[in-house]
Motif scaffolding. Sequence first.
Motif, PDB file in Angstrom:
ATOM      1  N   GLU A  69      -6.430   5.017   7.794  1.00  0.00           N
ATOM      2  CA  GLU A  69      -5.879   6.077   8.908  1.00  0.00           C
ATOM      3  C   GLU A  69      -4.519   5.531   9.277  1.00  0.00           C
ATOM      4  O   GLU A  69      -3.630   6.558   9.067  1.00  0.00           O
ATOM      5  N   ILE A  70      -4.242   4.298   9.576  1.00  0.00           N
ATOM      6  CA  ILE A  70      -2.764   4.023   9.900  1.00  0.00           C
ATOM      7  C   ILE A  70      -1.904   4.081   8.726  1.00  0.00           C
ATOM      8  O   ILE A  70      -0.693   4.610   8.895  1.00  0.00           O
ATOM      9  N   GLU A  71      -2.280   3.795   7.539  1.00  0.00           N
ATOM     10  CA  GLU A  71      -1.602   3.410   6.501  1.00  0.00           C
ATOM     11  C   GLU A  71      -1.217   4.795   5.944  1.00  0.00           C
ATOM     12  O   GLU A  71       0.137   4.725   5.442  1.00  0.00           O
ATOM     13  N   THR A  72      -1.836   5.784   6.026  1.00  0.00           N
ATOM     14  CA  THR A  72      -1.697   7.009   5.583  1.00  0.00           C
ATOM     15  C   THR A  72      -1.359   8.134   6.419  1.00  0.00           C
ATOM     16  O   THR A  72      -1.167   9.446   6.308  1.00  0.00           O
ATOM     17  N   MET A  73      -1.135   7.743   7.756  1.00  0.00           N
ATOM     18  CA  MET A  73      -0.890   8.674   8.965  1.00  0.00           C
ATOM     19  C   MET A  73       0.184   9.538   8.538  1.00  0.00           C
ATOM     20  O   MET A  73       1.295   9.135   8.075  1.00  0.00           O
ATOM     21  N   ASP A  74       0.261  10.721   9.011  1.00  0.00           N
ATOM     22  CA  ASP A  74       1.477  11.768   8.807  1.00  0.00           C
ATOM     23  C   ASP A  74       2.311  11.188   9.681  1.00  0.00           C
ATOM     24  O   ASP A  74       2.260  10.619  10.620  1.00  0.00           O
ATOM     25  N   ARG A  75       3.670  11.671   9.125  1.00  0.00           N
ATOM     26  CA  ARG A  75       4.611  11.085   9.838  1.00  0.00           C
ATOM     27  C   ARG A  75       5.012  11.480  11.387  1.00  0.00           C
ATOM     28  O   ARG A  75       5.443  10.713  12.065  1.00  0.00           O
ATOM     29  N   MET A 135       9.306  -2.356  -0.518  1.00  0.00           N
ATOM     30  CA  MET A 135       8.226  -2.722   0.277  1.00  0.00           C
ATOM     31  C   MET A 135       8.026  -1.736   1.701  1.00  0.00           C
ATOM     32  O   MET A 135       9.008  -1.403   2.425  1.00  0.00           O
ATOM     33  N   HIS A 136       6.567  -1.303   1.836  1.00  0.00           N
ATOM     34  CA  HIS A 136       6.164  -0.417   2.847  1.00  0.00           C
ATOM     35  C   HIS A 136       6.406  -1.257   4.248  1.00  0.00           C
ATOM     36  O   HIS A 136       6.066  -2.342   4.401  1.00  0.00           O
ATOM     37  N   ILE A 137       7.451  -0.650   4.831  1.00  0.00           N
ATOM     38  CA  ILE A 137       7.544  -1.487   6.315  1.00  0.00           C
ATOM     39  C   ILE A 137       6.490  -0.746   7.371  1.00  0.00           C
ATOM     40  O   ILE A 137       6.635   0.244   7.375  1.00  0.00           O
ATOM     41  N   TRP A 138       5.797  -1.569   7.944  1.00  0.00           N
ATOM     42  CA  TRP A 138       4.617  -1.136   8.853  1.00  0.00           C
ATOM     43  C   TRP A 138       5.167  -0.636   9.973  1.00  0.00           C
ATOM     44  O   TRP A 138       5.416  -1.124  11.314  1.00  0.00           O
ATOM     45  N   LEU A 175      16.691   1.962   3.468  1.00  0.00           N
ATOM     46  CA  LEU A 175      15.310   2.462   3.684  1.00  0.00           C
ATOM     47  C   LEU A 175      15.144   3.638   2.574  1.00  0.00           C
ATOM     48  O   LEU A 175      16.100   4.363   2.472  1.00  0.00           O
ATOM     49  N   HIS A 176      13.970   3.740   2.164  1.00  0.00           N
ATOM     50  CA  HIS A 176      13.826   5.204   1.489  1.00  0.00           C
ATOM     51  C   HIS A 176      12.287   5.893   2.056  1.00  0.00           C
ATOM     52  O   HIS A 176      11.611   5.060   2.012  1.00  0.00           O
ATOM     53  N   ALA A 177      12.458   7.211   2.150  1.00  0.00           N
ATOM     54  CA  ALA A 177      11.432   7.750   2.603  1.00  0.00           C
ATOM     55  C   ALA A 177      10.503   8.676   1.564  1.00  0.00           C
ATOM     56  O   ALA A 177       9.622   9.322   2.043  1.00  0.00           O
ATOM     57  N   GLU A 178      10.883   8.861   0.497  1.00  0.00           N
ATOM     58  CA  GLU A 178      10.186   9.633  -0.528  1.00  0.00           C
ATOM     59  C   GLU A 178       8.768   8.935  -0.660  1.00  0.00           C
ATOM     60  O   GLU A 178       8.537   7.833  -0.461  1.00  0.00           O
ATOM     61  N   PRO A 179       7.892   9.920  -0.927  1.00  0.00           N
ATOM     62  CA  PRO A 179       6.358   9.463  -0.718  1.00  0.00           C
ATOM     63  C   PRO A 179       6.146   8.420  -1.931  1.00  0.00           C
ATOM     64  O   PRO A 179       6.830   8.382  -3.101  1.00  0.00           O
ATOM     65  N   CYS A 180       5.375   7.491  -1.785  1.00  0.00           N
ATOM     66  CA  CYS A 180       4.900   6.368  -2.586  1.00  0.00           C
ATOM     67  C   CYS A 180       3.380   7.176  -3.318  1.00  0.00           C
ATOM     68  O   CYS A 180       2.648   7.507  -2.488  1.00  0.00           O
ATOM     69  N   PRO A 181       3.311   6.726  -4.470  1.00  0.00           N
ATOM     70  CA  PRO A 181       2.124   7.464  -5.219  1.00  0.00           C
ATOM     71  C   PRO A 181       0.844   6.521  -4.909  1.00  0.00           C
ATOM     72  O   PRO A 181      -0.277   7.016  -4.795  1.00  0.00           O
ATOM     73  N   CYS A 182       1.013   5.649  -3.887  1.00  0.00           N
ATOM     74  CA  CYS A 182      -0.149   4.724  -2.978  1.00  0.00           C
ATOM     75  C   CYS A 182      -0.782   5.647  -2.142  1.00  0.00           C
ATOM     76  O   CYS A 182      -1.866   5.604  -1.674  1.00  0.00           O
ATOM     77  N   GLY A 183       0.028   6.655  -1.507  1.00  0.00           N
ATOM     78  CA  GLY A 183      -0.405   7.447  -0.330  1.00  0.00           C
ATOM     79  C   GLY A 183       0.004   6.948   0.873  1.00  0.00           C
ATOM     80  O   GLY A 183      -0.206   7.664   2.068  1.00  0.00           O
ATOM     81  N   ARG A 184       0.703   5.668   0.705  1.00  0.00           N
ATOM     82  CA  ARG A 184       1.044   5.138   2.275  1.00  0.00           C
ATOM     83  C   ARG A 184       2.485   5.969   2.819  1.00  0.00           C
ATOM     84  O   ARG A 184       2.996   6.323   1.708  1.00  0.00           O
ATOM     85  N   THR A 185       2.253   6.287   4.174  1.00  0.00           N
ATOM     86  CA  THR A 185       3.432   7.019   4.581  1.00  0.00           C
ATOM     87  C   THR A 185       4.663   6.113   5.124  1.00  0.00           C
ATOM     88  O   THR A 185       5.535   6.890   5.571  1.00  0.00           O
ATOM     89  N   HIS A 186       4.254   4.978   5.365  1.00  0.00           N
ATOM     90  CA  HIS A 186       5.364   3.937   5.753  1.00  0.00           C
ATOM     91  C   HIS A 186       6.407   3.976   4.923  1.00  0.00           C
ATOM     92  O   HIS A 186       6.210   3.740   3.654  1.00  0.00           O
ATOM     93  N   ARG A 187       7.546   4.120   5.432  1.00  0.00           N
ATOM     94  CA  ARG A 187       8.902   4.063   4.626  1.00  0.00           C
ATOM     95  C   ARG A 187       9.058   2.944   3.866  1.00  0.00           C
ATOM     96  O   ARG A 187       8.221   1.764   4.339  1.00  0.00           O
TER      97      ARG A 187
END
Length: 436
Positions: free
Chosen positions: A9-15, A257-260, A308-320
């Motif tokens: 839930e948290i890792e893929t939360m919409d922005r 790296m996804h930054i939490w 930082l980069h914000a494009e979506p990661c194939p893993c589905g995580r939304t964190h930049r």
Amino acid sequence: MDVAFWNREIETMDRRRLTELQVTRLRDTLDQALHTPFYRRRLEKAQIQSGQDLRGLEDLRTLPFTTKDDLRQSFPFGLLAVDFSEVVRLHSSSGTTGVPTVIYLTQDDLDRWTDLLARSIVATGCTSKDVFQNMMTYGLFTGGLGLHYGGERVGMTVIPIGGGNTQRQIRVMKDFKTTVVHITPSYLLHIHSRLAEFDTRPEDLSLRRAFLGAEPHSENTRRKLEDLYGIDAYNSYGLSEMNGPGVAFECVYKQDMHIWEDAYVVEIIDPATGEVLDDGQKGELVLTILTRRAMPLLRYRTRDLAFLHAEPCPCGRTHRRLSRILGRTDDMLIINGVNVFPSQIEEVVMAVPEVGTNYQIQVDKVGALDRLTVKVEIYPKMFTGEAALLDRLKARIAEKLRASITINPRVELHEPGVLPAFEGKAKRVVDNRQEM
Ligand code: ADP
Ligand code: ZN
């Protein structure tokens, strides 16, 4: 590719929801910061009497930065926001100058930190079946205990071996069929150079993954380690001021790296002006921790340079995602007027196939001029006694370096084991100019 989550839930939360969560947590953090003498003064100056005075995330930008110096001056209790009896753990670093800083955690803070690490570990594909040998130093340094607790939370078998004693590290890896290690890239390079001495080939190990942290390293170093051991290596970023490891971690896609962001508000600033930069622009990373009650830190200047980069990661995580650390504002060398980051040199030498697992950068003053020497260890098979071959290799390395850093270094080739080895954070630069 298999993608697993610790907290989907948290890792893929919409922005949008992620930002709302940040604002809520930031307000709580400000309330908490107001309990410290240090921030009470500062926040009142900025007209903040309570967290509710913060209208949105943008308001954070009106607050002053916090620096390492502030931490030193507040030592030991100036930034403590709870009663000392609530503190269950402290970590301290003596830093290079010897002036200590300290970080405090309550039990809940510790739980939240551990959770970020569990999340990071699972993002790399590890499961409870893994055997985890933690080769980072334990103690006041956060690298040891941080991942240790995270590993246990995931249910991995954790071997708290700590740093150093290479022979024992290798034996333990074999005895318990270690599948994942947490280690500095320089130490993992070093261990490889000593495997043969202990009758071990990389294939004799069960290693599948490594978490590489605590020091800068290039993509070329990652690839080299992956090839040498036949593993996947994941970049792990953290600093003790922000708890330690678990700030940002690569997922199975290994594209930064996804930054939490539920735990940290992330900014990149121009280190000279303090201006906040956009995604994609390089600058100094500034972090605000949202999940630590014992010791809030607002807009902490990490001195680490990245983007930082914000494009979506194939893993589905939304964190930049945070790029590799490109250098530190305080590790840049100025050589005859040219700015050089040690990381640029590392990137070049680690891509040269003949170069082994160790290198060193030395700067001297010769008359009025600075002289840069890059010393590299090369694989034994290169020492055939044929001088012309070595001269050609030297010239090739020097030319590659010149193309990258625009100055001409001297290159020295050494046999393996000659340059100082490191079992924790490496100290690669010897700047003899400063000691004069
Ligand atoms: P110290 O500041 O005394 O070295 P820390 O353990 O807090 O103590 O070190 C944190 C620093 O280590 C970071 O600010 C960064 O410069 C470096 N670091 C940590 N992880 C990485 C990484 N994955 N890549 C590059 N540098 C890193
Ligand atoms: Zn990802």
